[in-house]
Structure formats: C-alpha cells, structure tokens
Motif scaffolding. Sequence first.
Motif, PDB file in Angstrom:
ATOM      1  N   MET A   1       0.839  -1.201   0.000  1.00 57.90           N
ATOM      2  CA  MET A   1       0.000   0.000   0.000  1.00 57.90           C
ATOM      3  C   MET A   1       0.873   1.249   0.000  1.00 57.90           C
ATOM      4  SD  MET A   1      -3.074  -1.112  -0.006  1.00 57.90           S
ATOM      5  CE  MET A   1      -3.856   0.472   0.295  1.00 57.90           C
ATOM      6  N   SER A   2       0.375   2.293  -0.649  1.00 54.37           N
ATOM      7  CA  SER A   2       1.105   3.555  -0.649  1.00 54.37           C
ATOM      8  C   SER A   2       0.957   4.233   0.706  1.00 54.37           C
ATOM      9  CB  SER A   2       0.534   4.475  -1.739  1.00 54.37           C
ATOM     10  OG  SER A   2      -0.772   4.892  -1.381  1.00 54.37           O
ATOM     11  N   GLN A 132      -6.436   2.549 -12.328  1.00 56.30           N
ATOM     12  CA  GLN A 132      -5.718   3.412 -11.387  1.00 56.30           C
ATOM     13  C   GLN A 132      -6.170   3.216  -9.938  1.00 56.30           C
ATOM     14  OE1 GLN A 132      -5.113   7.549 -12.717  1.00 56.30           O
ATOM     15  NE2 GLN A 132      -6.073   6.976 -14.660  1.00 56.30           N
ATOM     16  N   ASP A 134      -7.480   0.307  -6.727  1.00 57.00           N
ATOM     17  CA  ASP A 134      -7.539  -1.057  -6.221  1.00 57.00           C
ATOM     18  C   ASP A 134      -8.716  -1.165  -5.259  1.00 57.00           C
ATOM     19  OD1 ASP A 134      -5.153  -2.036  -7.461  1.00 57.00           O
ATOM     20  OD2 ASP A 134      -3.985  -0.945  -5.954  1.00 57.00           O
ATOM     21  N   LYS A 136     -10.278  -2.539  -2.015  1.00 59.38           N
ATOM     22  CA  LYS A 136      -9.736  -3.017  -0.753  1.00 59.38           C
ATOM     23  C   LYS A 136     -10.788  -2.950   0.352  1.00 59.38           C
ATOM     24  CE  LYS A 136      -5.474  -3.618  -2.179  1.00 59.38           C
ATOM     25  NZ  LYS A 136      -4.856  -4.977  -2.201  1.00 59.38           N
ATOM     26  N   GLN A 206      -4.217   4.224  -6.576  1.00 59.92           N
ATOM     27  CA  GLN A 206      -2.832   3.755  -6.502  1.00 59.92           C
ATOM     28  C   GLN A 206      -1.864   4.919  -6.348  1.00 59.92           C
ATOM     29  OE1 GLN A 206      -2.374   1.554 -10.126  1.00 59.92           O
ATOM     30  NE2 GLN A 206      -3.744  -0.094  -9.494  1.00 59.92           N
ATOM     31  N   ASN A 207      -2.162   6.014  -7.000  1.00 57.16           N
ATOM     32  CA  ASN A 207      -1.361   7.234  -6.895  1.00 57.16           C
ATOM     33  C   ASN A 207      -2.313   8.426  -6.891  1.00 57.16           C
ATOM     34  OD1 ASN A 207       1.551   6.197  -7.295  1.00 57.16           O
ATOM     35  ND2 ASN A 207       0.473   5.323  -9.057  1.00 57.16           N
ATOM     36  N   THR A 238      -8.741  10.351  -7.924  1.00 55.84           N
ATOM     37  CA  THR A 238      -7.306  10.267  -7.675  1.00 55.84           C
ATOM     38  C   THR A 238      -6.757  11.575  -7.133  1.00 55.84           C
ATOM     39  OG1 THR A 238      -6.875  10.795  -9.998  1.00 55.84           O
ATOM     40  CG2 THR A 238      -6.838   8.460  -9.369  1.00 55.84           C
TER      41      THR A 238
END
Length: 240
Positions: A1-2, A132, A134, A136, A206-207, A238
């Motif tokens: 994870m980021s 882009q 995920d 979860k 993701q970003n 995002t």
Amino acid sequence: MSGHSKWHNIQGRKNAQDAKRGKIFQKLAHDLYVAAKAGGADPEMNASLRLVVEKAKSANMPKDNIQRALDKASGAGGQKFEEITYEGYGTAGVAVLVETSTDNINRTVSSVRNSFKHYGGTLGTSGSVAFQFDRKGYLAIDRSAFPELDEDTVLEAALDAEAEDVQTQDEVFEIYTEPSKFQSVEEILTKAGYIFDEAEITMIAQNTMTINDDDREKLDKLIDELEENEDVLAVYTTAD
C-alpha cells in the motif's frame, strides 16, 4: 500500500457533508447497501452491516430509509437493480470512478454524463481509469478513543487475522484487507475487542495527484452533484 491515507479524504468529505443532513443519510444508505450486498441483509449475521445500522440509528436516520437500502440490496419488492461503474476524468485530468445501482440505465448514464459536462469533465469508456484504483477492505480505529493501543499490538492482531497491511497515522490506525477477507478480518478483530470508526469495502487510488484551488472547487462541485444523484452509491477520485 502507498503512504496515502484514506482517513484524510474521509474526514475531508465528512467535514463538507456535516452541514447537509441529506448527504449524511445518503452516505449511510450507500454503506448499508454495500454491506448488505456483501454479507447479506441480516445484521445479526453480518457484522459489517450491524456496524452501519448502528451508525444510521445514531445519526437518527429514519427506519424507512434504512429498510429501503436493505430492500434494494436484497431485491425485496421485486425491483431489479444493476450495479454499473462509470469512469471519467474531472478537472486537471483527475480520474473519477462513479459506482451506481440503477433500475434505469439510460436515465443514470445520461445524468452522470451531464454532471461531468457541467464541471469541465468527460465521461470515459469502460476501463479508461479503473486500472488506477484497487478495491480493498478498509478498517479504521480512532486512536484518540483507544490511547492504550500501540502500533505493534494492532499490527500483530491485524496480520494474525490475515489483514494485508496496517498504516499508522497521527489520528488513526488504518487496516487494509483483500475484499474477500474483509468480513472475516472485521469479525476476528471485533471479537478481540477492537471497535472501528470506519469499516467498508472501497476503492483506493494507486497514486494521487495535487490540484490547484480552482480545479479543486470544480472537482468538489462535480462530486457533490454526482453524490446528490439517487442512483449513485459512491464516487472515488485520484485527487489528493
């Protein structure tokens, strides 16, 4: 994870919504629907749903509204709803996912497309931005409510329950799971005495990208208009 914290986005949206009682109920209706779809519409058999029902009651959400969300998830009353995710771009190229549940696809896609147009965005094709994000499971423990908890204790308990990752923020412990393990992780940790301030299956960017104030204002208006649509379950972006 980021290192990105979903909690900060949740709190930011909550602060904006607190003045709008209807939007609070809409968010609760979404959470009721998602929890019931994932684990069944019986709160006694579904820990995630039981948590949301308790939140809805605490917020004084009318019983009819609660039941309507559960009926929609279970298909009670003979109505048939399709779950469709629309993808597009808001201002400054921010990716936007819009999850919907609808009994009239033409109505919904037209409304969603118009919302994007109103604020300089464009509705894209399937797959244009979904890569882009995920999906979860997400559980948040408010640290101020449990000052005795430390990072190592939470990390060990979460990993033993087969969570995927734990992130420690100043205000919260954030626990991430695979969607298929979300309910079992929540049940194990609940039985161990943990209480969650947030518990949901969600989409994580993701970003993330930083945008200027003018673009932020347009994006917020787009999100607000989409969330006011009764067919819309959730909106993800995002934007940081």
